[in-house]
Design an enzyme around this catalytic site. Structure first.
Site, mmCIF file in Angstrom:
data_model
loop_
_atom_site.group_PDB
_atom_site.id
_atom_site.type_symbol
_atom_site.label_atom_id
_atom_site.label_comp_id
_atom_site.label_asym_id
_atom_site.label_seq_id
_atom_site.Cartn_x
_atom_site.Cartn_y
_atom_site.Cartn_z
ATOM 1 N N HIS A 107 32.315 10.114 75.687
ATOM 2 C CA HIS A 107 32.209 11.216 76.653
ATOM 3 C C HIS A 107 32.074 10.704 78.080
ATOM 4 C CE1 HIS A 107 30.639 14.110 73.316
ATOM 5 N NE2 HIS A 107 31.936 13.899 73.240
ATOM 6 N N CYS A 118 44.157 9.647 91.736
ATOM 7 C CA CYS A 118 44.900 8.455 91.251
ATOM 8 C C CYS A 118 44.335 7.879 89.959
ATOM 9 C CB CYS A 118 44.918 7.378 92.353
ATOM 10 S SG CYS A 118 43.335 6.506 92.523
ATOM 11 N N CYS A 137 42.771 5.045 96.675
ATOM 12 C CA CYS A 137 43.965 5.721 97.226
ATOM 13 C C CYS A 137 43.672 6.434 98.541
ATOM 14 C CB CYS A 137 44.518 6.726 96.201
ATOM 15 S SG CYS A 137 43.452 8.158 95.954
ATOM 16 N N ASN A 200 17.694 11.323 62.402
ATOM 17 C CA ASN A 200 17.537 12.345 63.426
ATOM 18 C C ASN A 200 16.139 12.948 63.357
ATOM 19 O OD1 ASN A 200 19.258 13.582 65.512
ATOM 20 N ND2 ASN A 200 18.747 15.511 64.461
HETATM 21 C C1 BV8 Z 1 37.935 18.592 72.900
HETATM 22 C C2 BV8 Z 1 29.554 15.041 78.520
HETATM 23 C C3 BV8 Z 1 40.238 18.981 72.710
HETATM 24 C C4 BV8 Z 1 29.061 15.709 79.691
HETATM 25 C C5 BV8 Z 1 29.783 16.524 76.612
HETATM 26 C C6 BV8 Z 1 36.166 26.613 72.213
HETATM 27 C C7 BV8 Z 1 36.633 26.423 73.504
HETATM 28 C C8 BV8 Z 1 36.795 25.147 74.055
HETATM 29 C C9 BV8 Z 1 36.483 24.025 73.300
HETATM 30 C C10 BV8 Z 1 36.016 24.235 72.021
HETATM 31 C C11 BV8 Z 1 35.856 25.495 71.469
HETATM 32 N N1 BV8 Z 1 35.374 25.354 70.214
HETATM 33 C C12 BV8 Z 1 35.230 24.028 69.944
HETATM 34 C C13 BV8 Z 1 35.628 23.346 71.027
HETATM 35 C C14 BV8 Z 1 35.648 21.914 71.186
HETATM 36 C C15 BV8 Z 1 34.449 21.528 72.027
HETATM 37 C C16 BV8 Z 1 33.197 21.814 71.234
HETATM 38 O O1 BV8 Z 1 32.935 21.119 70.270
HETATM 39 N N2 BV8 Z 1 32.439 22.832 71.668
HETATM 40 C C17 BV8 Z 1 31.219 23.157 70.944
HETATM 41 C C18 BV8 Z 1 30.155 23.594 71.937
HETATM 42 C C19 BV8 Z 1 31.549 24.227 69.914
HETATM 43 N N3 BV8 Z 1 34.623 20.128 72.260
HETATM 44 C C20 BV8 Z 1 35.316 19.733 73.335
HETATM 45 O O2 BV8 Z 1 35.722 20.474 74.203
HETATM 46 C C21 BV8 Z 1 35.619 18.246 73.383
HETATM 47 N N4 BV8 Z 1 36.996 18.083 73.677
HETATM 48 O O3 BV8 Z 1 37.736 19.207 71.889
HETATM 49 O O4 BV8 Z 1 39.169 18.351 73.395
HETATM 50 C C22 BV8 Z 1 41.470 18.470 73.289
HETATM 51 C C23 BV8 Z 1 42.494 18.122 72.426
HETATM 52 C C24 BV8 Z 1 43.678 17.658 72.955
HETATM 53 C C25 BV8 Z 1 43.813 17.542 74.342
HETATM 54 C C26 BV8 Z 1 42.765 17.886 75.189
HETATM 55 C C27 BV8 Z 1 41.584 18.357 74.669
HETATM 56 C C28 BV8 Z 1 34.831 17.558 74.476
HETATM 57 C C29 BV8 Z 1 33.376 17.541 74.101
HETATM 58 C C30 BV8 Z 1 32.629 16.680 75.106
HETATM 59 C C31 BV8 Z 1 31.910 17.562 76.094
HETATM 60 N N5 BV8 Z 1 31.022 16.740 76.901
HETATM 61 N N6 BV8 Z 1 29.040 15.753 77.359
HETATM 62 C C32 BV8 Z 1 27.584 15.564 79.838
HETATM 63 O O5 BV8 Z 1 26.941 14.758 79.153
HETATM 64 O O6 BV8 Z 1 27.102 16.285 80.713
HETATM 65 S S1 BV8 Z 1 29.105 17.188 75.213
HETATM 66 C C33 BV8 Z 1 27.377 17.254 75.187
HETATM 67 O O7 BV8 Z 1 26.964 17.608 73.858
HETATM 68 C C34 BV8 Z 1 26.712 15.941 75.346
HETATM 69 O O8 BV8 Z 1 27.384 15.021 76.058
HETATM 70 C C35 BV8 Z 1 26.524 15.376 73.978
HETATM 71 O O9 BV8 Z 1 27.364 14.302 73.868
HETATM 72 C C36 BV8 Z 1 27.056 16.436 73.112
HETATM 73 C C37 BV8 Z 1 26.311 16.539 71.821
HETATM 74 O O10 BV8 Z 1 24.967 16.724 72.108
HETATM 75 P P1 BV8 Z 1 23.909 15.766 71.356
HETATM 76 O O11 BV8 Z 1 24.124 14.377 71.846
HETATM 77 O O12 BV8 Z 1 23.981 15.983 69.897
HETATM 78 O O13 BV8 Z 1 22.562 16.316 71.962
HETATM 79 P P2 BV8 Z 1 21.812 17.649 71.506
HETATM 80 O O14 BV8 Z 1 20.822 17.964 72.571
HETATM 81 O O15 BV8 Z 1 22.800 18.682 71.089
HETATM 82 O O16 BV8 Z 1 21.030 17.197 70.192
HETATM 83 C C38 BV8 Z 1 20.029 16.209 70.288
HETATM 84 C C39 BV8 Z 1 19.650 15.867 68.866
HETATM 85 O O17 BV8 Z 1 18.708 14.784 68.912
HETATM 86 C C40 BV8 Z 1 18.955 17.010 68.126
HETATM 87 O O18 BV8 Z 1 19.496 17.099 66.819
HETATM 88 C C41 BV8 Z 1 17.477 16.569 68.059
HETATM 89 O O19 BV8 Z 1 16.884 16.963 66.846
HETATM 90 C C42 BV8 Z 1 17.609 15.079 68.097
HETATM 91 N N7 BV8 Z 1 16.444 14.414 68.706
HETATM 92 C C43 BV8 Z 1 15.690 14.849 69.758
HETATM 93 N N8 BV8 Z 1 14.720 13.940 70.002
HETATM 94 C C44 BV8 Z 1 14.873 12.927 69.113
HETATM 95 C C45 BV8 Z 1 15.975 13.219 68.290
HETATM 96 N N9 BV8 Z 1 16.375 12.419 67.285
HETATM 97 C C46 BV8 Z 1 15.688 11.275 67.109
HETATM 98 N N10 BV8 Z 1 14.619 10.926 67.862
HETATM 99 C C47 BV8 Z 1 14.184 11.717 68.862
HETATM 100 N N11 BV8 Z 1 13.136 11.356 69.591
#
Ligand code: BV8
Length: 227
Positions: A107, A118, A137, A200
């Site tokens: 990501h 560019c 650029c 997790n």
């Molecule tokens: C793509 C970067 C296709 C920015 C991020 C409808 C419309 C549009 C798109 C979609 C749609 N439906 C589905 C999609 C696809 C979409 C998607 O999945 N949407 C979801 C919301 C349904 N995905 C995309 O758009 C991806 N691209 O599909 O492209 C394509 C194909 C061809 C050509 C072009 C395009 C792109 C996805 C990337 C988006 N960018 N981040 C930024 O960081 O600001 S995503 C964002 O959520 C984060 O970056 C992170 O990477 C990601 C997942 O989050 P997690 O890391 O899991 O964090 P979260 O808080 O959710 O969970 C934390 C976990 O840790 C919990 O479970 C918790 O219990 C646990 N935890 C907490 N503390 C601890 C712990 N575990 C252990 N120890 C602890 N102490």
């Protein structure tokens, strides 16, 4: 042929270092709408607000340190040189600062800027803003965070899938399993008959797909797994 391990990390591995997660209580998505700050449309609408969102997270990164989970993975990579693939959804640099030398940031990275004109990448030492021009650029106001937003293609996906299919074990650490394509890796592993383990804090959305799941803080679970 020694076993090869494919590790996917998410925001949960950096939580104990003081980096906010997204979907936990009080997480980033409870403060701002992802549509406003993590989509190309949001950046087009209000680039200053998006720069402010990432500038604040980049500033936070200067205040935090890797935790025992990051260090344990760096040790694993060193001890099993070449047999451990580390893919992270995180845009922080804590894996690298813990000593991991090969990290695939699917990501993107908070520490890099990307020129929308560019495609040049550069270190983002301090705040990014519209007042900056691309050093490569010279285009004004063309810099964005080198981060993959929703609707954008994650980086190095072909390489990632090749390495996943080659693995003997898939380990998912600190991710909610809410965002694709990363959330789909466990199903791919299952279909390929690759053993899967979830480490997790609590069961993720896809926890039922894993052969084994251990729940607790990453700073405890990951060193125990690596030892
Ligand atoms: C793509 C970067 C296709 C920015 C991020 C409808 C419309 C549009 C798109 C979609 C749609 N439906 C589905 C999609 C696809 C979409 C998607 O999945 N949407 C979801 C919301 C349904 N995905 C995309 O758009 C991806 N691209 O599909 O492209 C394509 C194909 C061809 C050509 C072009 C395009 C792109 C996805 C990337 C988006 N960018 N981040 C930024 O960081 O600001 S995503 C964002 O959520 C984060 O970056 C992170 O990477 C990601 C997942 O989050 P997690 O890391 O899991 O964090 P979260 O808080 O959710 O969970 C934390 C976990 O840790 C919990 O479970 C918790 O219990 C646990 N935890 C907490 N503390 C601890 C712990 N575990 C252990 N120890 C602890 N102490």
């Amino acid at each position: 042929m020694t076993a090869s391990i494919f590790i996917l990390t998410g925001a949960g591995i950096s939580a104990e270092s003081g980096v906010a997660t997204f979907r936990d209580a009080g997480g980033l998505w409870s403060k701002v709408k992802l549509e406003d700050v993590a989509t190309p449309e949001g950046f087009l609408r209000d680039p200053a607000a998006v720069h402010a969102f990432y500038n604040a997270r980049r500033a936070n990164l200067r205040e935090v340190e890797p935790n025992a989970a990051h260090y344990a993975l760096a040790r694993l990579q060193r001890d099993y040189e070449g047999e451990v693939t580390l893919v992270t959804q995180n845009i922080d640099d804590l894996h690298e600062r813990a000593g991991s030398r090969s990290v695939i940031h699917m990501h993107g990275e908070l520490s890099l800027s990307l020129c929308a004109h560019c495609g040049a990448r550069a270190k983002a030492e301090s705040d990014l803003s519209l007042t900056l021009s691309c050093a490569a650029c010279g285009t004004a106001s063309s810099l964005r965070p080198d981060v993959v937003w929703f609707g954008e293609m994650p980086y190095r996906m072909n390489e990632i899938y090749d390495r996943l299919m080659d693995a003997d074990l898939f380990v998912s650490i600190g991710t909610s399993g809410a965002v694709y394509p990363a959330a789909g890796f466990v199903a791919e592993a299952r279909t390929a008959g690759i053993r899967s383990l979830e480490l997790n804090l609590e069961p993720s959305d896809g926890t039922f797909l894993f052969d084994e799941a251990r729940h607790g803080p990453a700073s405890k679970l990951v060193p125990a797994f690596v030892e």
